[in-house]
Write a protein that holds these residues in place. Structure first.
Motif, PDB file in Angstrom:
ATOM      1  N   UNK A  92      16.186 -47.009  37.883  1.00  0.00           N
ATOM      2  CA  UNK A  92      14.734 -46.992  37.776  1.00  0.00           C
ATOM      3  C   UNK A  92      14.356 -46.319  39.458  1.00  0.00           C
ATOM      4  N   UNK A  93      13.823 -45.057  39.362  1.00  0.00           N
ATOM      5  CA  UNK A  93      13.729 -44.401  40.487  1.00  0.00           C
ATOM      6  C   UNK A  93      12.302 -44.265  40.908  1.00  0.00           C
ATOM      7  N   UNK A  94      11.778 -44.403  42.228  1.00  0.00           N
ATOM      8  CA  UNK A  94      10.461 -44.739  42.640  1.00  0.00           C
ATOM      9  C   UNK A  94      10.160 -46.002  41.730  1.00  0.00           C
ATOM     10  N   UNK A  95      10.777 -47.238  41.982  1.00  0.00           N
ATOM     11  CA  UNK A  95      10.369 -48.316  40.820  1.00  0.00           C
ATOM     12  C   UNK A  95       9.254 -49.118  41.243  1.00  0.00           C
ATOM     13  N   UNK A  96       8.812 -48.966  42.615  1.00  0.00           N
ATOM     14  CA  UNK A  96       7.685 -49.684  43.095  1.00  0.00           C
ATOM     15  C   UNK A  96       7.685 -51.048  42.710  1.00  0.00           C
ATOM     16  N   UNK A  97       6.633 -51.761  42.378  1.00  0.00           N
ATOM     17  CA  UNK A  97       6.827 -53.497  41.927  1.00  0.00           C
ATOM     18  C   UNK A  97       7.875 -53.465  40.883  1.00  0.00           C
ATOM     19  N   UNK A  98       8.481 -52.646  40.026  1.00  0.00           N
ATOM     20  CA  UNK A  98       9.110 -52.703  38.958  1.00  0.00           C
ATOM     21  C   UNK A  98       8.878 -53.905  38.133  1.00  0.00           C
ATOM     22  N   UNK A  99       7.700 -53.971  37.519  1.00  0.00           N
ATOM     23  CA  UNK A  99       7.029 -55.154  36.860  1.00  0.00           C
ATOM     24  C   UNK A  99       7.715 -54.977  35.424  1.00  0.00           C
ATOM     25  N   UNK A 100       8.016 -54.037  34.942  1.00  0.00           N
ATOM     26  CA  UNK A 100       8.813 -53.968  33.454  1.00  0.00           C
ATOM     27  C   UNK A 100       9.970 -54.721  33.664  1.00  0.00           C
ATOM     28  N   UNK A 101      10.872 -54.515  34.731  1.00  0.00           N
ATOM     29  CA  UNK A 101      12.226 -55.345  34.799  1.00  0.00           C
ATOM     30  C   UNK A 101      12.001 -56.641  35.116  1.00  0.00           C
ATOM     31  N   UNK A 102      11.067 -57.090  35.797  1.00  0.00           N
ATOM     32  CA  UNK A 102      10.766 -58.521  36.121  1.00  0.00           C
ATOM     33  C   UNK A 102      10.372 -59.225  34.825  1.00  0.00           C
ATOM     34  N   UNK A 103       9.366 -58.347  33.919  1.00  0.00           N
ATOM     35  CA  UNK A 103       9.087 -59.333  32.650  1.00  0.00           C
ATOM     36  C   UNK A 103      10.116 -59.435  31.722  1.00  0.00           C
ATOM     37  N   UNK A 104      11.007 -58.201  31.966  1.00  0.00           N
ATOM     38  CA  UNK A 104      12.245 -58.328  30.957  1.00  0.00           C
ATOM     39  C   UNK A 104      13.334 -59.368  31.383  1.00  0.00           C
ATOM     40  N   UNK A 105      13.323 -59.621  32.603  1.00  0.00           N
ATOM     41  CA  UNK A 105      14.191 -60.842  33.074  1.00  0.00           C
ATOM     42  C   UNK A 105      13.656 -62.079  32.822  1.00  0.00           C
ATOM     43  N   UNK A 106      12.101 -62.102  32.806  1.00  0.00           N
ATOM     44  CA  UNK A 106      11.661 -63.550  32.674  1.00  0.00           C
ATOM     45  C   UNK A 106      11.604 -63.879  31.251  1.00  0.00           C
ATOM     46  N   UNK A 137      -9.283 -46.512  32.295  1.00  0.00           N
ATOM     47  CA  UNK A 137      -8.385 -45.842  31.225  1.00  0.00           C
ATOM     48  C   UNK A 137      -7.062 -45.680  31.939  1.00  0.00           C
ATOM     49  N   UNK A 138      -7.178 -44.961  33.329  1.00  0.00           N
ATOM     50  CA  UNK A 138      -5.679 -44.900  34.157  1.00  0.00           C
ATOM     51  C   UNK A 138      -5.054 -46.152  34.273  1.00  0.00           C
ATOM     52  N   UNK A 139      -5.567 -47.032  34.508  1.00  0.00           N
ATOM     53  CA  UNK A 139      -4.853 -48.325  34.466  1.00  0.00           C
ATOM     54  C   UNK A 139      -4.520 -48.873  33.252  1.00  0.00           C
ATOM     55  N   UNK A 140      -5.185 -48.821  32.305  1.00  0.00           N
ATOM     56  CA  UNK A 140      -4.619 -49.341  31.035  1.00  0.00           C
ATOM     57  C   UNK A 140      -3.369 -48.747  30.534  1.00  0.00           C
ATOM     58  N   UNK A 141      -3.425 -47.204  30.910  1.00  0.00           N
ATOM     59  CA  UNK A 141      -2.369 -46.471  30.622  1.00  0.00           C
ATOM     60  C   UNK A 141      -1.031 -46.993  31.221  1.00  0.00           C
ATOM     61  N   UNK A 142      -1.282 -47.193  32.703  1.00  0.00           N
ATOM     62  CA  UNK A 142      -0.193 -47.648  33.330  1.00  0.00           C
ATOM     63  C   UNK A 142       0.388 -49.068  32.838  1.00  0.00           C
ATOM     64  N   UNK A 143      -0.331 -49.955  32.257  1.00  0.00           N
ATOM     65  CA  UNK A 143       0.044 -51.071  31.682  1.00  0.00           C
ATOM     66  C   UNK A 143       0.684 -50.675  30.296  1.00  0.00           C
ATOM     67  N   UNK A 144       0.155 -49.820  29.667  1.00  0.00           N
ATOM     68  CA  UNK A 144       0.788 -49.431  28.328  1.00  0.00           C
ATOM     69  C   UNK A 144       2.286 -49.102  28.797  1.00  0.00           C
ATOM     70  N   UNK A 145       2.300 -47.851  29.707  1.00  0.00           N
ATOM     71  CA  UNK A 145       3.409 -47.299  30.202  1.00  0.00           C
ATOM     72  C   UNK A 145       4.558 -48.499  30.507  1.00  0.00           C
ATOM     73  N   UNK A 146       4.276 -49.440  31.160  1.00  0.00           N
ATOM     74  CA  UNK A 146       5.183 -50.557  31.681  1.00  0.00           C
ATOM     75  C   UNK A 146       5.656 -51.099  30.350  1.00  0.00           C
ATOM     76  N   UNK A 147       4.605 -51.393  29.233  1.00  0.00           N
ATOM     77  CA  UNK A 147       5.034 -52.018  28.062  1.00  0.00           C
ATOM     78  C   UNK A 147       6.231 -51.215  27.304  1.00  0.00           C
TER      79      UNK A 147
END
Length: 375
Positions: A172-186, A146-156
């Protein structure tokens, strides 16, 4: 759910007998699953077919067992949970799970802290990854929690925020892998200017390999709390020789301007600022110059008029079993906050500067976002 603290005593390692028995069943489940996987000796498509075939049942069994342990330990103190972690380590389960990358990062913390960028990247990939069949299965079970599903939802949720905006300057502060940005750019024609900041040079090294369209720099949130608004941009794309912790010590300090561009976050500069998983680790104090209140105020001041600030935090809706797995199995602790506690992040901001304030959530309700708009 039984949330009454278990008061029974036992001479076995100082833990309640019910906890010992519950964990023993879980440990046996891991052992039997590992034996089942080892007997198959599968590779390629056969292995993938086997994993897809058994994961629904094994995932259900696993979550049922950890939920029971979560209820038993719901009111344990942090000290008691650390004692449980040490007990589990002595049983050898940590070693058995080491081949599953998500558990490896969660338990052994190779970068020195929990929730590193690679942990988040594993959550986003949500795949059968690992050293062998057993490890691949356990990695996938973990990233299906559930925690990981929530993280993916958060990204979306964050991606949708980008998609409905145009020509915005975004931090983005404490951006980590910045997946939401990369998906937007792609997937979208980029009309935003992105600045991603993280404290971990390894995160930057990985980010540069993926996409150079993002300005990705080094910054420490705790320094920002103290009023240090500087961030560093490595001058060379070859980041293997960069280590800001070492570069900032002794005589090496002299070379910092030659190795890094030193920039400063300026007030009234950003249309959107967000931090998805940072505040889970930062305490709230009554003193507005400390902790969550101070950081929220610092970030709010960086917004342009009508700018928006989104601050994520885990909610008490996190299932007890997941909390047990994080805290007792992995020694990974978050600060879970109510909606009111998240709203209180804004207490250091003068009310006459706030246009709107709300708390929103991703679909599971496990991750809140304080949603502030500046006048």
């Amino acid at each position: 759910m039984n949330t009454t603290k278990n008061k029974e005593t036992t001479p076995v390692n100082g833990l309640p007998q019910s906890c010992i028995e519950g964990f023993s069943q879980l440990n046996l489940w891991h052992h039997e699953l590992r034996q089942l996987c080892e007997k198959r000796l599968l590779e390629g498509k056969e292995e993938t077919h086997f994993l897809n075939e058994i994961i629904p049942q094994k995932k259900a069994e696993y979550f049922q067992q950890i939920e029971y342990l979560g209820e038993l330990t719901f009111n344990f103190s942090k000290k008691e949970k650390k004692h449980f972690f040490d007990y589990i380590a002595a049983t050898g389960l940590h070693e058995a799970l080491k081949g599953a990358p998500f558990y490896f990062h969660g338990i052994y913390k190779p970068r020195g802290y929990a929730g590193d960028a690679e942990s988040m990247a594993l959550v986003y990939r949500n795949d059968f990854e690992g050293a062998d069949t057993f490890a691949k299965l356990m990695n996938k079970i973990a990233t299906e929690s559930a925690a990981c599903i929530a993280i993916r939802n958060r990204k979306n949720l964050l991606r949708k925020t980008f998609d409905i905006s145009k020509n915005k300057k975004i931090l983005s502060l404490a951006a980590g892998p910045a997946q939401e940005i990369y998906e937007h750019l792609n997937h979208q024609e980029n009309n935003h200017s992105f600045l991603a900041l993280d404290h971990d040079i390894k995160t930057l090294q990985e980010a540069k390999k993926r996409n150079t369209a993002i300005e990705y720099g080094l910054a420490n949130a705790f320094q920002l709390i103290k009023g240090n608004q500087k961030y560093l941009l490595p001058r060379n794309n070859n980041l293997e020789n960069y280590d800001p912790k070492s570069d900032g010590k002794g005589l090496k300090k002299i070379l910092i301007p030659f190795k890094y561009k030193i920039k400063k976050l300026k007030p009234n500069s950003f249309d959107l600022i967000y931090s998805a998983g940072l505040f889970d680790y930062i305490k709230t104090f009554s003193d507005p110059e400390k902790g969550t209140l101070a950081l929220t105020k610092k970030l709010f001041d960086l917004l342009k008029p009508n700018g928006r600030l989104l601050i994520g935090n885990a909610s008490p809706k996190m299932p007890p079993g997941i909390i047990w797995a994080m805290e007792c199995l992995c020694d990974w602790h978050l600060i879970y906050r109510t909606k009111k506690e998240v709203l209180d992040f804004a207490n250091a901001i003068p009310k006459n500067q706030i246009k709107t304030i709300d708390v929103i959530a991703e679909e599971t309700g496990i991750n809140w976002f304080l949603d502030l708009q500046k006048k």
